[in-house]
Design a protein around this motif. Structure first.
Motif, PDB file in Angstrom:
ATOM      1  N   ASN A 261      41.768  38.425  47.129  1.00 49.73           N
ATOM      2  CA  ASN A 261      43.177  38.818  47.128  1.00 49.73           C
ATOM      3  C   ASN A 261      43.361  40.306  46.853  1.00 49.73           C
ATOM      4  OD1 ASN A 261      44.154  36.208  47.645  1.00 49.73           O
ATOM      5  ND2 ASN A 261      44.113  35.669  45.468  1.00 49.73           N
ATOM      6  N   LYS A 262      42.231  41.014  46.671  1.00 49.11           N
ATOM      7  CA  LYS A 262      42.204  42.463  46.456  1.00 49.11           C
ATOM      8  C   LYS A 262      42.946  42.870  45.187  1.00 49.11           C
ATOM      9  CE  LYS A 262      41.399  43.432  51.317  1.00 49.11           C
ATOM     10  NZ  LYS A 262      41.796  44.206  52.522  1.00 49.11           N
ATOM     11  N   TYR A 263      42.795  42.041  44.147  1.00 53.39           N
ATOM     12  CA  TYR A 263      43.293  42.433  42.826  1.00 53.39           C
ATOM     13  C   TYR A 263      42.297  43.368  42.150  1.00 53.39           C
ATOM     14  CZ  TYR A 263      46.180  38.237  43.529  1.00 53.39           C
ATOM     15  OH  TYR A 263      47.036  37.280  44.045  1.00 53.39           O
ATOM     16  N   ILE A 264      41.056  43.388  42.648  1.00 53.77           N
ATOM     17  CA  ILE A 264      40.043  44.371  42.273  1.00 53.77           C
ATOM     18  C   ILE A 264      39.378  44.845  43.565  1.00 53.77           C
ATOM     19  CG2 ILE A 264      39.580  43.464  39.947  1.00 53.77           C
ATOM     20  CD1 ILE A 264      37.186  41.976  41.043  1.00 53.77           C
ATOM     21  N   SER A 265      38.726  46.009  43.523  1.00 54.11           N
ATOM     22  CA  SER A 265      38.120  46.572  44.736  1.00 54.11           C
ATOM     23  C   SER A 265      36.672  46.967  44.480  1.00 54.11           C
ATOM     24  CB  SER A 265      38.913  47.803  45.193  1.00 54.11           C
ATOM     25  OG  SER A 265      40.252  47.477  45.499  1.00 54.11           O
ATOM     26  N   ASP A 266      35.979  47.292  45.577  1.00 57.47           N
ATOM     27  CA  ASP A 266      34.614  47.841  45.520  1.00 57.47           C
ATOM     28  C   ASP A 266      33.680  46.978  44.681  1.00 57.47           C
ATOM     29  OD1 ASP A 266      35.452  50.208  46.974  1.00 57.47           O
ATOM     30  OD2 ASP A 266      36.400  50.856  45.115  1.00 57.47           O
ATOM     31  N   PHE A 267      33.733  45.687  44.891  1.00 56.77           N
ATOM     32  CA  PHE A 267      32.965  44.757  44.060  1.00 56.77           C
ATOM     33  C   PHE A 267      31.498  44.737  44.468  1.00 56.77           C
ATOM     34  CE2 PHE A 267      31.152  40.554  43.237  1.00 56.77           C
ATOM     35  CZ  PHE A 267      31.402  40.430  41.878  1.00 56.77           C
ATOM     36  N   THR A 268      30.616  44.833  43.468  1.00 57.52           N
ATOM     37  CA  THR A 268      29.168  44.712  43.680  1.00 57.52           C
ATOM     38  C   THR A 268      28.584  43.851  42.567  1.00 57.52           C
ATOM     39  OG1 THR A 268      28.990  46.900  44.719  1.00 57.52           O
ATOM     40  CG2 THR A 268      26.970  45.940  43.849  1.00 57.52           C
ATOM     41  N   LEU A 269      27.746  42.899  42.944  1.00 55.94           N
ATOM     42  CA  LEU A 269      27.028  42.054  41.991  1.00 55.94           C
ATOM     43  C   LEU A 269      25.545  42.107  42.343  1.00 55.94           C
ATOM     44  CD1 LEU A 269      26.541  39.806  39.877  1.00 55.94           C
ATOM     45  CD2 LEU A 269      27.269  38.140  41.612  1.00 55.94           C
ATOM     46  N   ILE A 270      24.720  42.518  41.372  1.00 58.38           N
ATOM     47  CA  ILE A 270      23.268  42.546  41.546  1.00 58.38           C
ATOM     48  C   ILE A 270      22.660  41.586  40.542  1.00 58.38           C
ATOM     49  CG2 ILE A 270      21.188  43.977  41.579  1.00 58.38           C
ATOM     50  CD1 ILE A 270      23.016  46.429  41.878  1.00 58.38           C
ATOM     51  N   THR A 271      21.882  40.633  41.020  1.00 63.11           N
ATOM     52  CA  THR A 271      21.215  39.703  40.111  1.00 63.11           C
ATOM     53  C   THR A 271      19.982  39.132  40.791  1.00 63.11           C
ATOM     54  OG1 THR A 271      21.536  37.786  38.669  1.00 63.11           O
ATOM     55  CG2 THR A 271      22.600  37.696  40.831  1.00 63.11           C
ATOM     56  N   ASN A 272      18.873  39.118  40.064  1.00 58.50           N
ATOM     57  CA  ASN A 272      17.605  38.634  40.603  1.00 58.50           C
ATOM     58  C   ASN A 272      17.298  39.318  41.937  1.00 58.50           C
ATOM     59  OD1 ASN A 272      18.711  35.758  39.037  1.00 58.50           O
ATOM     60  ND2 ASN A 272      16.836  36.778  38.399  1.00 58.50           N
ATOM     61  N   CYS A 273      17.060  38.575  42.998  1.00 62.57           N
ATOM     62  CA  CYS A 273      16.609  39.194  44.250  1.00 62.57           C
ATOM     63  C   CYS A 273      17.730  39.452  45.250  1.00 62.57           C
ATOM     64  CB  CYS A 273      15.532  38.324  44.901  1.00 62.57           C
ATOM     65  SG  CYS A 273      14.011  38.227  43.927  1.00 62.57           S
ATOM     66  N   TYR A 294      24.275  42.589  37.049  1.00 63.61           N
ATOM     67  CA  TYR A 294      25.009  43.856  37.101  1.00 63.61           C
ATOM     68  C   TYR A 294      26.293  43.640  37.890  1.00 63.61           C
ATOM     69  CZ  TYR A 294      25.917  48.748  38.564  1.00 63.61           C
ATOM     70  OH  TYR A 294      26.484  49.974  38.815  1.00 63.61           O
ATOM     71  N   TYR A 295      27.434  43.982  37.295  1.00 63.80           N
ATOM     72  CA  TYR A 295      28.725  43.911  37.974  1.00 63.80           C
ATOM     73  C   TYR A 295      29.326  45.307  38.056  1.00 63.80           C
ATOM     74  CZ  TYR A 295      28.913  38.834  36.988  1.00 63.80           C
ATOM     75  OH  TYR A 295      28.666  37.485  36.910  1.00 63.80           O
ATOM     76  N   SER A 296      29.958  45.608  39.178  1.00 66.50           N
ATOM     77  CA  SER A 296      30.689  46.851  39.322  1.00 66.50           C
ATOM     78  C   SER A 296      31.954  46.589  40.126  1.00 66.50           C
ATOM     79  CB  SER A 296      29.826  47.905  40.021  1.00 66.50           C
ATOM     80  OG  SER A 296      30.562  49.080  40.263  1.00 66.50           O
ATOM     81  N   MET A 297      33.065  47.189  39.701  1.00 64.36           N
ATOM     82  CA  MET A 297      34.337  47.022  40.408  1.00 64.36           C
ATOM     83  C   MET A 297      35.247  48.187  40.085  1.00 64.36           C
ATOM     84  SD  MET A 297      35.829  43.962  37.990  1.00 64.36           S
ATOM     85  CE  MET A 297      34.180  43.264  37.791  1.00 64.36           C
TER      86      MET A 297
END
Length: 320
Positions: A261-273, A294-297
């Protein structure tokens, strides 16, 4: 007395044993005290599509047998805060295993490295400091504390965003998952970094626990799903919580709704492989195992406006 080819061997064998033990001791001392140098990649960006080399360096910090690890930033051109924080988190995990981690430069420091580390020393072969995260802008805790949400709230208010309680709930859920699956029973913290710039708040969170994929595997959930499919199903809230408790597992569902719904932007999730990104749709990349999460938004006023509009629509729908 023993004689070999006419030569008396009294004392020769014991002396050889002593010399051998001394050599072994010297080798052990050399390996554990000289320090192992790990060269960091030129563009040290944990969120980039070329992050595999950096992730391999993070793994080496734990896998090398040396007690002293020197991370060489001499050839690094780009060194953002979020990468620095991730290295600090991994260094803390390595310290808990008896290792000493420090930054080292085999050459002149780039402007990006000097800016992020807040150092002016440009000399080659200078050991800067241990990676403890002290005197940085990072937040590191081992529990959920109210002041974390308060800090984020104060930053958002600077760009006119108030009472964004869905975001507060999301951050609390991320921290709760870290405590449950990442750092529980370990002497490490979760780490967070946020920065307000250009009317936008960037929020980054990392814990160096076992990672989301490994948590599901340990709970015997999604065993027949490949990693890419498993993380997609997890973020869409289709496989529940790895705790197998019916009242858990809603955090990913809420996160997915906020992303789409674009309540947050530029989402990145890094986990394991895997690395999961969202730019109009989800994309998943595979890489070396990043043992952690790792989360980034980012959050801007347009995100907030979309969220407010949805609340107004929901209130209108429930009115008689």
């Amino acid at each position: 007395m023993p004689v070999i080819s006419g030569i008396e061997t009294t004392g020769v064998i014991p002396a050889a044993i002593v010399v051998g033990l001394i050599v072994v001791a010297l080798i052990w001392w050399y390996r554990h005290n000289k320090g192992c140098r790990i060269e960091l990649p030129r563009r040290c960006n944990i969120e980039s599509a070329e992050a595999s080399q950096l992730i391999r360096a993070l793994r080496s910090m734990l896998n090398r047998r040396n007690e002293k690890i020197l991370l060489d930033v001499g050839g690094v051109d780009y060194f953002p805060y979020e990468t620095y924080m991730t290295i600090c988190a991994q260094a803390q995990k390595a310290s808990d295993r008896g290792k000493t981690i420090a930054l080292y430069s085999s050459g002149p420091l780039s402007q990006s490295v000097r800016h992020t580390l807040q150092v002016s020393n440009n000399a080659a072969k200078t050991l800067h400091f241990h990676l403890t995260g002290e005197r940085t802008r990072f937040t590191k805790e081992s529990t959920i504390t109210p002041h974390v949400i308060q800090m984020i709230t104060r930053e958002l208010e600077k760009i006119g965003i108030r009472n964004y309680y869905d975001l507060n709930t999301l951050v609390t859920e991320i921290i709760g998952n870290a405590l449950e699956h990442g750092i529980k029973d370990r002497n490490i913290n979760w780490w967070m970094y946020y920065k307000l710039e250009n009317e936008m708040l960037k929020l980054v969170f990392v814990d160096m626990g076992m990672g989301i994929i490994s948590s599901y595997r340990k709970a015997l959930i999604g065993l027949f799903y490949p990693d890419r499919r498993l993380i997609r199903k997890a973020i869409e809230g289709k496989i529940g919580s790895s705790t197998k408790q019916p009242n858990r597992g809603n955090g990913f569902l809420q996160m997915n709704q906020m992303i789409k719904n674009k309540y947050i932007s530029d989402f990145t999730l890094i986990t394991n492989c895997v690395t999961l990104r969202y730019k109009d749709e989800y994309t998943v990349e595979r890489h070396t195992n990043f043992v952690g999460t790792y989360y980034s938004m980012t959050i801007n006023f347009d995100n907030y406006t979309k969220w407010q509009t949805s609340l107004t629509s929901q209130k209108t729908m429930v009115q008689p």
